[in-house]
Design a protein around this motif. Structure first.
Motif: not given
Length: 185
Positions: A91-102, A131-142
């Motif tokens: 649909r002309g967009g992209a899902e973003l995913s980010v992990l800072i593992g440290r 751009a869009w993200v799908n963030v679990p509701d228990d990930n308040e920092p994200a």
């Protein structure tokens, strides 16, 4: 001031670190969550399997997939600190995913810097509209990070049912190219 990050091609040593990070439940729950609230989710590839993948398999995942772009996140001190992905939708967009593992670098701006770099790719290099993200509701920092950057809540979806029978929801937040450009200026 935000830390500087560089999005780089993925190397096997990077995947080895991602695999180690995801063995930590706290880290893996901040990435994509868990399959049916159980085993950690990692989209695009299985880190432990990619460590022994052939070159053609490696190239298929990390170099030649026209819909998924995977990057290692490096600090200005040339340290591998995370991974991020752009998954292009239809649909002309992209899902973003980010992990800072440290974990020692959590809450120091590395996630924010990474998202800004990804948005530059999505709206600048890829010329996508959203751009869009799908963030679990228990990930308040994200959730706070994306809202701070100007993402707007557009939907809530059930992700899974936990063992205690409670439901984990995902919040879909999105930003358009025009909104990103307006915030940059």
């Amino acid at each position: 001031m935000l830390p500087s990050v560089a999005l780089r091609s993925v190397f096997r040593a990077d995947v080895s670190r991602v695999a180690a990070w995801l063995r930590d439940d706290e880290v893996s729950s901040r990435w994509f969550g868990h399959y049916a609230c159980g085993d950690p989710v990692h989209r695009g590839y299985e880190p432990d399997q990619m460590l022994t993948a052939s070159e053609p398999e490696w190239d298929h995942v990390f170099r030649f997939d026209p819909r998924r772009f995977i990057y290692s996140v490096y600090s200005d001190l040339d340290e591998h600190v995370g991974e991020c992905q752009v998954s292009v939708d239809d649909r002309g967009g992209a899902e973003l995913s980010v992990l800072i593992g440290r974990k020692d670098l959590w809450h120091l701006g590395y996630g924010t810097s990474t998202v800004i770099a990804l948005l530059d790719h999505v709206f600048g290099s890829f010329r996508l509209e959203r751009a869009w993200v799908n963030v679990p509701d228990d990930n308040e920092p994200a959730l706070g990070l994306f809202k701070k950057l100007g993402f707007q809540h557009v939907d809530t979806r059930k992700l899974c049912r936990r063992r205690d029978d409670s439901v984990l929801h995902g919040h879909i937040l999105a930003m358009g190219a025009a909104a990103f450009e307006a915030r940059r200026t």
